[in-house]
Motif scaffolding. Structure first.
Motif, PDB file in Angstrom:
ATOM      1  N   LEU A   1       0.830  -1.194   0.000  1.00 29.00           N
ATOM      2  CA  LEU A   1       0.000   0.000   0.000  1.00 29.00           C
ATOM      3  C   LEU A   1       0.871   1.254   0.000  1.00 29.00           C
ATOM      4  CD1 LEU A   1      -2.524  -1.078   2.792  1.00 29.00           C
ATOM      5  CD2 LEU A   1      -2.941  -1.147   0.326  1.00 29.00           C
ATOM      6  N   ALA A   2       0.298   2.344  -0.486  1.00 28.23           N
ATOM      7  CA  ALA A   2       0.937   3.658  -0.396  1.00 28.23           C
ATOM      8  C   ALA A   2      -0.144   4.677  -0.089  1.00 28.23           C
ATOM      9  CB  ALA A   2       1.659   4.017  -1.687  1.00 28.23           C
ATOM     10  N   CYS A   3       0.226   5.736   0.611  1.00 27.30           N
ATOM     11  CA  CYS A   3      -0.736   6.741   1.051  1.00 27.30           C
ATOM     12  C   CYS A   3      -0.465   8.066   0.349  1.00 27.30           C
ATOM     13  CB  CYS A   3      -0.666   6.912   2.565  1.00 27.30           C
ATOM     14  SG  CYS A   3      -1.022   5.370   3.458  1.00 27.30           S
ATOM     15  N   ALA A   4      -1.366   8.451  -0.534  1.00 29.69           N
ATOM     16  CA  ALA A   4      -1.247   9.697  -1.308  1.00 29.69           C
ATOM     17  C   ALA A   4      -1.982  10.790  -0.557  1.00 29.69           C
ATOM     18  CB  ALA A   4      -1.794   9.499  -2.718  1.00 29.69           C
ATOM     19  N   LEU A   5      -1.258  11.522   0.274  1.00 28.91           N
ATOM     20  CA  LEU A   5      -1.881  12.487   1.179  1.00 28.91           C
ATOM     21  C   LEU A   5      -1.413  13.918   0.944  1.00 28.91           C
ATOM     22  CD1 LEU A   5      -1.442  10.378   4.459  1.00 28.91           C
ATOM     23  CD2 LEU A   5      -3.372  10.337   2.869  1.00 28.91           C
ATOM     24  N   GLY A   6      -0.147  14.110   0.625  1.00 27.51           N
ATOM     25  CA  GLY A   6       0.414  15.450   0.509  1.00 27.51           C
ATOM     26  C   GLY A   6       0.230  16.059  -0.868  1.00 27.51           C
TER      27      GLY A   6
END
Length: 379
Positions: free
Chosen positions: A117-122
């Motif tokens: 998984l990866a978190c695209a937040l910024g």
């Protein structure tokens, strides 16, 4: 209070340390860094076999229901070995899925090591304010359409699924009106630009153009994603704090060994009292950081969000200060060799520098700590 690890936690630590020392040496790590993907499928398989991917997942989804303290043990060894696999990004993503609920199948895949998984937040304008979101999620039929760009997504190109924050209503900097989604990285309209970061990890800038998502992609309730985003990223910060302690411990050890072998005027430079004092200061910074990382791991699952935010920000701010001091002193004590890629010390320092800038630097977390209720007492 007893801070001694349990027998099971120590066994986890020892197993991971043996693997790092034998199969994830500095030379082997350099080969992985220079590979096309920047990661190793063999290393990921080993992490899975050791139970690391299943550790924080609930037993119902095939995991071990590990606590944040259990994860502290693992992240310490990840930091000590400068492991560059997408473990942190996957565990952060798993926390989003856990807090949102209703995604048992994905969590089972994470536990089995079958899903990263990866978190695209910024975003480019948001810096550390993750509520500052320009990416939009527009309701369309029974689903949503996603448009926008996310920057510096750690291991974004290595992930099978992405966790994405988007603005579903309200103004750009409102904490209300935030929606979270989980979607395959191969969804039509998703474009990734992969690159290597200065600490030899991988990151990606991701553009979403008219990305159609079903209602099932939504994490939690629409317009109410901030509480999950805030709590999950605090968990991610806690993992980073534990990793930083491992990096500093390894860097301190390497610096001490260098002082014992590097000679000047016919004696090891470690004999000089001034350098001994500096090593003692580095050790004190490390131990203070270790204590704060443990406190954060204890409090990150607190049911009181104010207590959680206060403790996690205090830990990140103090550990950032320790990272800066330990890193700079280690580089200087190594002399010119301390900034060359041939020496592990330079890579330790680079990793510490990136950890400081991930999910909030010293100033950001000091301001967040001060902003919590109760800091200023009424006159």
């Amino acid at each position: 209070m007893d801070f001694t690890f349990t027998q099971e936690q120590q066994q986890f630590s020892d197993a991971l340390r043996r693997w790092v020392d034998k199969d994830y040496t500095f030379d082997q790590r350099k080969k992985i860094v220079l590979s096309d993907s920047g990661t190793s499928d063999i290393a990921w398989t080993t992490l899975t076999e050791l139970g690391m991917t299943a550790l924080p997942i609930a037993e119902e989804q095939g995991g071990f229901n590990g606590s944040a303290i259990d994860m502290q043990v693992v992240m310490h060894e990840i930091g000590r070995g400068l492991v560059i696999e997408p473990y942190w990004s996957t565990m952060l993503g798993a926390q989003f899925l856990t807090l949102a609920g209703g995604h048992d199948e994905l969590l089972e895949q994470v536990a089995a090591g079958a899903l990263k998984l990866a978190c695209a937040l910024g975003e480019k304008q948001s810096r550390y304010d993750l509520f500052d979101i320009a990416t939009t999620a527009t309701a369309q039929g029974d689903g949503f359409v996603l448009n926008g760009t996310k920057t510096v997504v750690i291991h974004g190109a290595q992930a099978g699924m992405l966790i994405v924050s988007a603005r579903s209503s309200g103004s750009r900097r409102d904490t209300a009106g935030i929606a979270l989604f989980v979607l395959p990285a191969t969804t039509p309209g998703v474009v990734l630009r992969d690159y290597r970061t200065i600490d030899c990890q991988r990151a990606a800038d991701i553009t979403f153009t008219d990305v159609a998502l079903p209602a099932s992609a939504l994490l939690g309730a629409s317009d109410a994603g901030w509480d999950i985003l805030d709590a999950a990223t605090d968990y991610g910060i806690t993992l980073l704090c534990a990793e930083a302690v491992g990096v500093m411990e390894s860097l301190n050890q390497a610096t001490l060994e260098y002082l014992k072998t590097r000679q000047q005027f016919g004696v090891p430079i470690g004999k000089f009292q001034a350098l001994q004092h500096r090593m003692a200061d580095m050790f004190m910074h490390l131990e203070q950081a270790r204590s704060m990382a443990t406190l954060a791991a204890v409090k990150v699952t607190s049911t009181d969000p104010v207590e959680r935010r206060r403790t996690v920000s205090a830990a990140k701010a103090r550990i950032c200060q320790a990272m800066k001091y330990v890193g700079q002193q280690a580089v200087q004590l190594h002399g010119g060799m301390g900034v060359t890629n041939e020496l592990p010390a330079a890579h330790h320092f680079k990793r510490l520098s990136i950890i400081e800038l991930t999910l909030g630097d010293t100033d950001h977390h000091l301001a967040r700590f001060i902003a919590q209720p109760g800091f200023r007492q009424a006159a």
